[in-house]
Design an enzyme around this catalytic site. Structure first.
Site, PDB file in Angstrom:
ATOM      1  N   ARG A 156       1.503   6.640  -6.753  1.00  0.00           N
ATOM      2  CA  ARG A 156       0.335   7.487  -7.013  1.00  0.00           C
ATOM      3  C   ARG A 156       0.744   8.963  -6.994  1.00  0.00           C
ATOM      4  NH1 ARG A 156      -4.931   7.122  -3.148  1.00  0.00           N
ATOM      5  NH2 ARG A 156      -3.331   7.172  -1.515  1.00  0.00           N
ATOM      6  N   TYR A 180       0.833  -1.209   0.000  1.00  0.00           N
ATOM      7  CA  TYR A 180       0.000   0.000   0.000  1.00  0.00           C
ATOM      8  C   TYR A 180       0.869   1.261   0.000  1.00  0.00           C
ATOM      9  CZ  TYR A 180      -2.914   3.834   1.698  1.00  0.00           C
ATOM     10  OH  TYR A 180      -3.519   5.044   1.842  1.00  0.00           O
ATOM     11  N   GLU A 225     -14.326  -0.923   6.211  1.00  0.00           N
ATOM     12  CA  GLU A 225     -14.283   0.455   5.707  1.00  0.00           C
ATOM     13  C   GLU A 225     -15.549   0.686   4.881  1.00  0.00           C
ATOM     14  OE1 GLU A 225     -10.448   1.992   4.293  1.00  0.00           O
ATOM     15  OE2 GLU A 225     -11.463   2.635   2.466  1.00  0.00           O
TER      16      GLU A 225
HETATM   17  C1  3EB Z   1      -7.780   6.195   6.325  1.00  0.00           C
HETATM   18  O1  3EB Z   1      -8.661   6.843   6.869  1.00  0.00           O
HETATM   19  C2  3EB Z   1      -8.155   4.858   5.774  1.00  0.00           C
HETATM   20  O2  3EB Z   1      -5.156   5.854   0.121  1.00  0.00           O
HETATM   21  O3  3EB Z   1      -6.759   6.603  -1.158  1.00  0.00           O
HETATM   22  C3  3EB Z   1      -9.175   5.658   3.083  1.00  0.00           C
HETATM   23  C4  3EB Z   1      -9.540   6.265   1.872  1.00  0.00           C
HETATM   24  C5  3EB Z   1      -7.886   5.199   3.251  1.00  0.00           C
HETATM   25  C6  3EB Z   1      -8.609   6.409   0.838  1.00  0.00           C
HETATM   26  C7  3EB Z   1      -6.342   6.147  -0.082  1.00  0.00           C
HETATM   27  C8  3EB Z   1      -6.961   5.350   2.197  1.00  0.00           C
HETATM   28  C9  3EB Z   1      -7.318   5.952   1.020  1.00  0.00           C
HETATM   29  O4  3EB Z   1      -6.607   6.589   6.220  1.00  0.00           O
HETATM   30  C10 3EB Z   1      -7.474   4.519   4.516  1.00  0.00           C
END
Ligand code: 3EB
Length: 328
Positions: free
Chosen positions: A156, A149, A321
């Site tokens: 990205r 990730y 999530e």
């Molecule tokens: C968070 O709150 C959970 O890397 O695009 C949520 C939404 C999360 C988008 C992203 C990651 C992403 O950090 C993780």
């Protein structure tokens, strides 16, 4: 010349209507105003139409519906390099699916995917990205800064370059379990800018401290679409401040996630609650947790369309999530 004509403001575009339906994708693609249709999992029917995307996430409950995006008016579509796209009424759908074996791991693949998407966007009037989804395999594999990730986040950011210098769109990043190591990125853009919404209970993701990786995640917590008629809600989990809350406690994580969702509605200036027009997705790390998630959401969000998907959250300790839409 009538002076008033020059002063007239273009009416802002009505938000695309997003819904889940049990339907044949080809029949939905034939309906007027269909901008995109999504299937989920290996069993989904296919289509060669660039508006069709088979997402690499499995639905928990069979049969899995398709997700449909519809706009007012005619839709055109095409392909550009590895990008598939469609456009109508000032809205743009674009998607890219890349095999990591061709592009070299999660960082370089994300760099390539975002590079291609940004090049397409730069050539279009609909260049204001409202919302992006990212799905990749084995998202939690690897330790520390080498976790997949985190390497995705690195690529990205470099792939975006300066394209999002004014601010990031709303987003989701979830791990899939498909056999092929594919990265899928898809987005909704508009010819008008939306307004970013943050959650006062949470540190903005792009300001996460160093412990979460070299490159903080590039996303806003939500985006109000240009006409103010729909809120696109990013992947939302049990994160308070910047820390994950309630490790190993699914119900407490769900409760915290709902509090975060309600707080986002508040900070967007919207009425409280979700309704039958507001489709959500719940990504569940362990399919065995799905019944608890389903029951919880049925109780707390009665009547709300929720699509349960098997997906890994980008922090190992997070079990669930939720993302989706709230129409005004
Ligand atoms: C968070 O709150 C959970 O890397 O695009 C949520 C939404 C999360 C988008 C992203 C990651 C992403 O950090 C993780």
């Amino acid at each position: 010349m009538v002076q008033g004509c020059e002063n007239a403001r273009t009416a802002l575009r009505r938000a695309p209507q997003v819904s889940y339906r049990h339907a044949d994708p080809e029949a939905v693609l034939a309906e007027p105003g269909t901008l995109a249709v999504f299937g989920f999992g290996a069993g989904a029917l296919g289509s060669d139409d660039p508006r069709w995307l088979g997402v690499d996430l499995e639905g928990i409950d069979a049969p899995v519906p398709v997700e449909i995006w519809q706009v007012d008016g005619a839709v055109v579509h095409g392909r550009e390099g590895d990008v598939q796209w469609s456009a109508g009424d000032g809205w743009l759908f674009a998607a890219i699916t890349l095999d990591e074996r061709t592009h070299g791991g999660p960082r370089d693949t994300a760099h390539e995917a975002y590079g291609q998407l940004c090049r397409l966007l730069a050539s279009r009037r609909e260049r204001h990205v409202q919302r992006i989804w990212n799905y990749l395999g084995d998202i939690n594999q690897g330790e520390g800064d080498t976790e997949r990730y985190k390497r995705f986040c690195d690529g990205r950011a470099t792939g975006m370059g300066a394209f999002f210098a004014d601010g990031f769109p709303a987003a989701t990043a979830i791990g899939h379990h498909a056999s092929a190591p594919r990265l899928q990125v898809y987005l909704l853009a508009s010819d008008e800018a939306g307004s970013r919404v943050e959650n006062p209970r949470q540190v903005s993701a792009w300001r996460y401290p160093r412990q979460y990786g070299r490159t903080p995640p590039s996303f806003a917590r939500a985006m109000m679409l240009p006409a103010g008629d729909a809120l696109a809600i990013s992947g939302t989990a049990a994160v308070v401040g910047h820390a994950s809350a309630h490790e190993d406690d699914l119900l407490a994580q769900l409760g915290e996630t709902l509090t975060n969702l309600e707080t986002l509605l508040q900070s967007a200036g919207m009425a409280a609650g979700f309704d039958t027009q507001s489709p959500l997705k719940a990504y569940v790390r362990q399919p065995t947790d799905a019944p608890l998630v389903r029951d919880f959401l049925q109780q707390r969000l009665p009547g709300v369309p929720v699509l349960l998907l098997h997906g890994d959250i980008c922090r190992q300790e997070l079990m669930v999530e939720i993302d989706g839409w709230r129409y005004a």
